[in-house]
Design a protein around this motif. Structure first.
Motif, mmCIF file in Angstrom:
data_model
loop_
_atom_site.group_PDB
_atom_site.id
_atom_site.type_symbol
_atom_site.label_atom_id
_atom_site.label_comp_id
_atom_site.label_asym_id
_atom_site.label_seq_id
_atom_site.Cartn_x
_atom_site.Cartn_y
_atom_site.Cartn_z
ATOM 1 N N VAL A 195 0.366 -1.146 0.134
ATOM 2 C CA VAL A 195 0.113 -0.102 -0.241
ATOM 3 C C VAL A 195 0.502 1.480 0.022
ATOM 4 O O VAL A 195 0.275 2.329 -0.832
ATOM 5 C CB VAL A 195 -0.833 -0.362 1.565
ATOM 6 C CG1 VAL A 195 -1.816 1.494 1.362
ATOM 7 C CG2 VAL A 195 -2.143 -1.608 0.601
ATOM 8 N N VAL A 196 2.166 1.011 0.855
ATOM 9 C CA VAL A 196 2.797 2.477 1.169
ATOM 10 C C VAL A 196 3.525 2.773 -0.784
ATOM 11 O O VAL A 196 3.350 3.567 -0.763
ATOM 12 C CB VAL A 196 3.772 1.852 2.535
ATOM 13 C CG1 VAL A 196 4.941 3.872 2.310
ATOM 14 C CG2 VAL A 196 3.013 2.285 3.472
ATOM 15 N N TYR A 197 3.917 1.785 -0.859
ATOM 16 C CA TYR A 197 5.072 1.950 -2.079
ATOM 17 C C TYR A 197 4.056 2.349 -3.325
ATOM 18 O O TYR A 197 4.491 2.827 -4.204
ATOM 19 C CB TYR A 197 5.385 0.095 -2.465
ATOM 20 C CG TYR A 197 6.737 0.116 -0.984
ATOM 21 C CD1 TYR A 197 8.193 1.300 -1.425
ATOM 22 C CD2 TYR A 197 7.680 -0.594 -1.220
ATOM 23 C CE1 TYR A 197 8.605 1.219 -0.500
ATOM 24 C CE2 TYR A 197 8.625 -1.234 -0.019
ATOM 25 C CZ TYR A 197 9.398 0.501 -0.441
ATOM 26 O OH TYR A 197 9.879 0.241 0.933
ATOM 27 N N GLY A 198 2.721 1.771 -3.234
ATOM 28 C CA GLY A 198 1.907 2.275 -4.585
ATOM 29 C C GLY A 198 1.411 3.780 -4.143
ATOM 30 O O GLY A 198 1.418 4.328 -5.117
ATOM 31 N N VAL A 199 0.845 4.147 -3.293
ATOM 32 C CA VAL A 199 0.728 5.616 -3.143
ATOM 33 C C VAL A 199 2.355 5.917 -3.617
ATOM 34 O O VAL A 199 1.278 7.410 -3.918
ATOM 35 C CB VAL A 199 0.544 5.401 -1.447
ATOM 36 C CG1 VAL A 199 -0.070 7.208 -1.234
ATOM 37 C CG2 VAL A 199 -1.230 5.313 -1.438
ATOM 38 N N ILE A 200 2.962 5.712 -2.725
ATOM 39 C CA ILE A 200 4.238 6.530 -3.139
ATOM 40 C C ILE A 200 4.451 6.642 -4.882
ATOM 41 O O ILE A 200 4.472 7.636 -5.288
ATOM 42 C CB ILE A 200 5.514 5.913 -2.661
ATOM 43 C CG1 ILE A 200 5.860 6.596 -0.547
ATOM 44 C CG2 ILE A 200 7.190 7.054 -2.942
ATOM 45 C CD1 ILE A 200 6.699 5.774 -0.993
ATOM 46 N N ILE A 201 4.538 5.912 -5.722
ATOM 47 C CA ILE A 201 4.612 5.835 -7.235
ATOM 48 C C ILE A 201 3.548 6.352 -7.593
ATOM 49 O O ILE A 201 3.561 7.111 -8.799
ATOM 50 C CB ILE A 201 4.741 3.791 -7.903
ATOM 51 C CG1 ILE A 201 6.012 3.452 -6.662
ATOM 52 C CG2 ILE A 201 4.577 3.987 -8.797
ATOM 53 C CD1 ILE A 201 5.965 1.973 -6.883
ATOM 54 N N TYR A 202 2.003 6.087 -7.045
ATOM 55 C CA TYR A 202 1.267 7.283 -7.495
ATOM 56 C C TYR A 202 1.459 8.839 -7.306
ATOM 57 O O TYR A 202 0.808 8.895 -8.500
ATOM 58 C CB TYR A 202 -0.545 6.651 -6.998
ATOM 59 C CG TYR A 202 -1.268 7.250 -7.296
ATOM 60 C CD1 TYR A 202 -1.518 7.481 -8.473
ATOM 61 C CD2 TYR A 202 -1.776 8.627 -6.297
ATOM 62 C CE1 TYR A 202 -2.890 8.171 -9.202
ATOM 63 C CE2 TYR A 202 -2.303 9.418 -6.645
ATOM 64 C CZ TYR A 202 -2.982 8.968 -7.812
ATOM 65 O OH TYR A 202 -4.195 10.389 -8.542
ATOM 66 N N SER A 203 1.632 9.326 -5.810
ATOM 67 C CA SER A 203 1.954 10.281 -5.955
ATOM 68 C C SER A 203 3.084 10.611 -6.951
ATOM 69 O O SER A 203 3.472 11.916 -7.465
ATOM 70 C CB SER A 203 2.237 10.380 -5.029
ATOM 71 O OG SER A 203 1.813 10.558 -3.854
ATOM 72 N N VAL A 204 4.077 9.811 -7.247
ATOM 73 C CA VAL A 204 5.381 10.530 -7.913
ATOM 74 C C VAL A 204 4.929 10.593 -9.366
ATOM 75 O O VAL A 204 5.126 11.847 -9.915
ATOM 76 C CB VAL A 204 7.026 9.433 -7.879
ATOM 77 C CG1 VAL A 204 7.772 9.555 -8.827
ATOM 78 C CG2 VAL A 204 7.073 9.783 -6.449
ATOM 79 N N ILE A 205 4.329 9.148 -9.587
ATOM 80 C CA ILE A 205 3.798 9.720 -11.406
ATOM 81 C C ILE A 205 2.925 11.212 -11.397
ATOM 82 O O ILE A 205 3.159 11.156 -12.080
ATOM 83 C CB ILE A 205 3.348 8.259 -11.883
ATOM 84 C CG1 ILE A 205 3.624 7.312 -11.894
ATOM 85 C CG2 ILE A 205 2.498 7.967 -12.702
ATOM 86 C CD1 ILE A 205 4.174 6.395 -11.915
ATOM 87 N N ARG A 206 2.180 11.056 -10.406
ATOM 88 C CA ARG A 206 0.740 11.954 -10.753
ATOM 89 C C ARG A 206 1.594 13.622 -10.251
ATOM 90 O O ARG A 206 0.599 14.139 -11.267
ATOM 91 C CB ARG A 206 -0.221 11.578 -9.783
ATOM 92 C CG ARG A 206 -1.592 12.363 -9.713
ATOM 93 C CD ARG A 206 -2.568 12.504 -10.535
ATOM 94 N NE ARG A 206 -4.018 12.345 -10.705
ATOM 95 C CZ ARG A 206 -4.530 13.679 -11.327
ATOM 96 N NH1 ARG A 206 -3.705 14.089 -11.781
ATOM 97 N NH2 ARG A 206 -5.441 14.145 -10.939
#
Length: 117
Positions: free
Chosen positions: A53-64
């Motif tokens: 969950v944490v890495y998913g949110v981080i990757i989403y935030s970095v891309i978005r």
């Protein structure tokens, strides 16, 4: 490029050592050790879930929200809902882990010499 090939060569040398390493906790033979192993596996899966969950949110935030897409940093001070959320969620996770841990600790304490005979 030379540094990358050296790193890959070093990693290739480490593969045989990693193949023989025992990474997980071994299963026991007593009922208490089997319960302890089950608790260990449960905690590992909880940690893997949290990491996903944490890495998913981080990757989403970095891309978005990257600068090249024109994202601007927002200015906000407080969000009471988020503060309560990230205080209560870890409390729930710790409780989920602590309840079976305490039960197993009590079981280990009561597993006296009489049961070993």
């Amino acid at each position: 490029m030379v540094g990358l090939s050296r790193s890959m060569g070093l990693a290739a040398l480490c593969v045989p050592a990693l193949a023989t390493a025992q990474i997980n906790m071994p299963k026991g033979v007593t009922p208490v050790s089997l319960n302890l192993y089950d608790l260990h596996i449960m905690v590992i899966w909880i940690v893997i879930g949290i990491m996903a969950v944490v890495y998913g949110v981080i990757i989403y935030s970095v891309i978005r929200h990257r600068k090249s897409k024109g994202a601007m940093a927002s200015t906000f001070r407080q969000n009471m809902f988020l503060e309560i959320f990230w205080t209560v969620i870890p409390l729930i996770i710790i409780t989920v882990i602590a309840a079976p841990s305490i039960r197993i600790l009590i079981e280990m304490h009561n597993y006296g010499a009489a049961m070993l005979r």
